[in-house]
Design an enzyme around this catalytic site. Sequence first.
Site, PDB file in Angstrom:
ATOM      1  N   ASP A  43     -26.651 -44.958  32.616  1.00  0.00           N
ATOM      2  CA  ASP A  43     -26.111 -43.815  31.886  1.00  0.00           C
ATOM      3  C   ASP A  43     -26.321 -42.505  32.650  1.00  0.00           C
ATOM      4  O   ASP A  43     -26.270 -41.424  32.071  1.00  0.00           O
ATOM      5  CB  ASP A  43     -26.739 -43.720  30.491  1.00  0.00           C
ATOM      6  CG  ASP A  43     -28.257 -43.569  30.551  1.00  0.00           C
ATOM      7  OD1 ASP A  43     -28.821 -43.640  31.660  1.00  0.00           O
ATOM      8  OD2 ASP A  43     -28.862 -43.378  29.481  1.00  0.00           O
ATOM      9  N   HIS A 244     -21.334 -40.089  62.602  1.00  0.00           N
ATOM     10  CA  HIS A 244     -21.578 -39.888  61.169  1.00  0.00           C
ATOM     11  C   HIS A 244     -22.856 -40.606  60.733  1.00  0.00           C
ATOM     12  O   HIS A 244     -22.871 -41.300  59.719  1.00  0.00           O
ATOM     13  CB  HIS A 244     -20.376 -40.367  60.349  1.00  0.00           C
ATOM     14  CG  HIS A 244     -19.177 -39.477  60.491  1.00  0.00           C
ATOM     15  ND1 HIS A 244     -17.907 -39.875  60.148  1.00  0.00           N
ATOM     16  CD2 HIS A 244     -19.066 -38.216  60.948  1.00  0.00           C
ATOM     17  CE1 HIS A 244     -17.048 -38.887  60.396  1.00  0.00           C
ATOM     18  NE2 HIS A 244     -17.736 -37.870  60.872  1.00  0.00           N
ATOM     19  N   HIS A 352     -13.518 -37.422  69.481  1.00  0.00           N
ATOM     20  CA  HIS A 352     -13.018 -36.772  68.259  1.00  0.00           C
ATOM     21  C   HIS A 352     -12.323 -35.462  68.613  1.00  0.00           C
ATOM     22  O   HIS A 352     -12.380 -34.989  69.758  1.00  0.00           O
ATOM     23  CB  HIS A 352     -14.161 -36.530  67.262  1.00  0.00           C
ATOM     24  CG  HIS A 352     -15.267 -35.653  67.756  1.00  0.00           C
ATOM     25  ND1 HIS A 352     -15.161 -34.286  67.830  1.00  0.00           N
ATOM     26  CD2 HIS A 352     -16.521 -35.955  68.196  1.00  0.00           C
ATOM     27  CE1 HIS A 352     -16.299 -33.772  68.278  1.00  0.00           C
ATOM     28  NE2 HIS A 352     -17.137 -34.769  68.518  1.00  0.00           N
ATOM     29  N   HIS A 356     -11.313 -28.785  62.568  1.00  0.00           N
ATOM     30  CA  HIS A 356     -10.493 -29.107  61.401  1.00  0.00           C
ATOM     31  C   HIS A 356     -10.453 -27.880  60.503  1.00  0.00           C
ATOM     32  O   HIS A 356     -11.263 -26.956  60.632  1.00  0.00           O
ATOM     33  CB  HIS A 356     -11.065 -30.313  60.641  1.00  0.00           C
ATOM     34  CG  HIS A 356     -12.527 -30.189  60.307  1.00  0.00           C
ATOM     35  ND1 HIS A 356     -12.994 -29.450  59.236  1.00  0.00           N
ATOM     36  CD2 HIS A 356     -13.630 -30.709  60.896  1.00  0.00           C
ATOM     37  CE1 HIS A 356     -14.315 -29.524  59.189  1.00  0.00           C
ATOM     38  NE2 HIS A 356     -14.733 -30.276  60.185  1.00  0.00           N
ATOM     39  N   HIS A 363     -13.076 -30.965  55.020  1.00  0.00           N
ATOM     40  CA  HIS A 363     -11.834 -31.147  55.771  1.00  0.00           C
ATOM     41  C   HIS A 363     -10.723 -30.663  54.840  1.00  0.00           C
ATOM     42  O   HIS A 363     -10.196 -31.415  54.022  1.00  0.00           O
ATOM     43  CB  HIS A 363     -11.644 -32.608  56.175  1.00  0.00           C
ATOM     44  CG  HIS A 363     -12.672 -33.085  57.155  1.00  0.00           C
ATOM     45  ND1 HIS A 363     -13.850 -33.693  56.775  1.00  0.00           N
ATOM     46  CD2 HIS A 363     -12.723 -33.011  58.505  1.00  0.00           C
ATOM     47  CE1 HIS A 363     -14.570 -33.987  57.842  1.00  0.00           C
ATOM     48  NE2 HIS A 363     -13.918 -33.576  58.900  1.00  0.00           N
ATOM     49  N   GLU A 390     -15.797 -27.541  67.246  1.00  0.00           N
ATOM     50  CA  GLU A 390     -16.935 -28.442  67.416  1.00  0.00           C
ATOM     51  C   GLU A 390     -16.761 -29.443  68.557  1.00  0.00           C
ATOM     52  O   GLU A 390     -16.686 -30.653  68.324  1.00  0.00           O
ATOM     53  CB  GLU A 390     -17.208 -29.194  66.109  1.00  0.00           C
ATOM     54  CG  GLU A 390     -15.981 -29.873  65.493  1.00  0.00           C
ATOM     55  CD  GLU A 390     -16.340 -30.677  64.253  1.00  0.00           C
ATOM     56  OE1 GLU A 390     -17.303 -31.456  64.307  1.00  0.00           O
ATOM     57  OE2 GLU A 390     -15.656 -30.515  63.236  1.00  0.00           O
ATOM     58  N   TYR A 394     -21.142 -37.411  74.145  1.00  0.00           N
ATOM     59  CA  TYR A 394     -22.004 -38.472  73.632  1.00  0.00           C
ATOM     60  C   TYR A 394     -22.114 -39.543  74.714  1.00  0.00           C
ATOM     61  O   TYR A 394     -21.119 -40.193  75.056  1.00  0.00           O
ATOM     62  CB  TYR A 394     -21.428 -39.063  72.347  1.00  0.00           C
ATOM     63  CG  TYR A 394     -20.995 -37.988  71.375  1.00  0.00           C
ATOM     64  CD1 TYR A 394     -21.900 -37.428  70.468  1.00  0.00           C
ATOM     65  CD2 TYR A 394     -19.694 -37.490  71.404  1.00  0.00           C
ATOM     66  CE1 TYR A 394     -21.506 -36.413  69.606  1.00  0.00           C
ATOM     67  CE2 TYR A 394     -19.296 -36.472  70.537  1.00  0.00           C
ATOM     68  CZ  TYR A 394     -20.206 -35.939  69.645  1.00  0.00           C
ATOM     69  OH  TYR A 394     -19.814 -34.929  68.803  1.00  0.00           O
ATOM     70  N   ARG A 411     -23.448 -31.894  70.061  1.00  0.00           N
ATOM     71  CA  ARG A 411     -22.296 -31.272  69.403  1.00  0.00           C
ATOM     72  C   ARG A 411     -22.702 -29.862  68.990  1.00  0.00           C
ATOM     73  O   ARG A 411     -23.822 -29.649  68.497  1.00  0.00           O
ATOM     74  CB  ARG A 411     -21.833 -32.096  68.189  1.00  0.00           C
ATOM     75  CG  ARG A 411     -20.555 -31.553  67.545  1.00  0.00           C
ATOM     76  CD  ARG A 411     -19.911 -32.573  66.603  1.00  0.00           C
ATOM     77  NE  ARG A 411     -20.720 -32.965  65.460  1.00  0.00           N
ATOM     78  CZ  ARG A 411     -21.310 -34.151  65.326  1.00  0.00           C
ATOM     79  NH1 ARG A 411     -21.215 -35.065  66.277  1.00  0.00           N
ATOM     80  NH2 ARG A 411     -22.031 -34.436  64.242  1.00  0.00           N
TER      81      ARG A 411
END
Length: 444
Positions: A43, A244, A352, A356, A363, A390, A394, A411
């Site tokens: 609940d 991520h 990437h 954005h 986003h 950004e 990597y 980054r």
Amino acid sequence: MSSTPLTVPASVYADRRARLAAQMQPGSVALIATAPEVPRNGDSEYPYRFDSSFHYLTGFGEPEALLVLRADGRAVLFCRQKNPEREIWDGFRYGPDAARVEFGFDEAHPIDELDARMPDLLADSSAVYTTPGANAQLDRKLPAWLDAVRARARAGVAAPESQHNLRTLLDEMRLLKDATEQAIMLRAATISGHAHARAMRATRPGMYEYEIEAELLHEFRRHGSQYPAYTSIVASGPHTCVLHYHANNRQMLDGELVLIDAGCELHGYASDVTRTYPVNGVFSGPQRELYELVLAAQAAALAAIQPGRKYSDVHDAALQVLVQGMMDTGLLARGDVGEAIATRAYLPFYMHGTGHWLGMDVHDVGLYRDFRAEGRPSRPLQPGMALTVEPGIYVRPGEGVPEQFWNIGIRIEDDVIVGDSGCTILSAAAPKSVADIEHLMRQR
């Protein structure tokens, strides 16, 4: 930094409704519902967060609410009734009467009357605008309301002849941030910038990633942010190469980097900031070399943000610098930069885009291409657009990859608003240069 809450006058939301109504088909009506409450388990429910577009037009933050907007500008709100007993358990409710006055609606009614009143509100409308897929309950109910209007055809009542996706109009409005939105976004990004600085001051070898996440959350809430804008990323060592990463449970070791991608939400607006820094406060030679490369790529991307230039120019500018740097460091074989970009040879190290749209959603809404033009080119930048910048790099262990760069992920991300010339960096409170980061961390 002041923690006094920002307030948005009801006139701002009324103006947005008027601008949207002016773009609608004459005689039409728009329906937009807020987000439902979502069970977490048993609940218990997740903390409530309104639908972004609904809040953009209303400022109303309670669940179980729907806006009816007519093309003549008349706005009707449906919301929960006042209920003193439920307010003991769940907190304050405006109720229709107070909501109408406080938020500037022409009418307000109990949400329980929605089914009974909606056929009258839709009758003799030329068209109906909705946001399909945004609210399952509204999607289910609309056909029945339209059937109820069609049942009155013998009495001379006409149902809407067509249905349109409201996002076509609303997303373009949301893409250009007004002065009120820009002020909130600056405040949100500044809070996040101070949170990143706090994290740098707190970090020491041997700590766990979640301890640094707690520092971020403390700073967000301390300055009035309602929530994190997204799940914070605190990634150390090899996890800096996981885009991520969310576990945030690893012990941070001496000599490693930590990458933090974290931003707060303030009054419905997101910030999105990333910084990468050494756990022990001092960049090693290889870490510094790649960090300066990413920083230079970001500087090139920021310089490309000019009204009239294409959105894709931002990514292209960063890519030129990154690919040349990959060749200089031995990550890529020396050769023609343009050819390496065309063949996407950089993908193992940069997979990437360079940013954005940013706004009420991390986003945010808005098209990145001009679908009206031949070839669907990248759309030109305009004053008031908000975006992230950004670039990153990597480096995972692998055959032929220089070992000194293994497990280095970097980054650097800032939030910016396009201005009349160039852009304004909203997240400047977060230290970014090697000198500033190392100076701040010496003060621990």
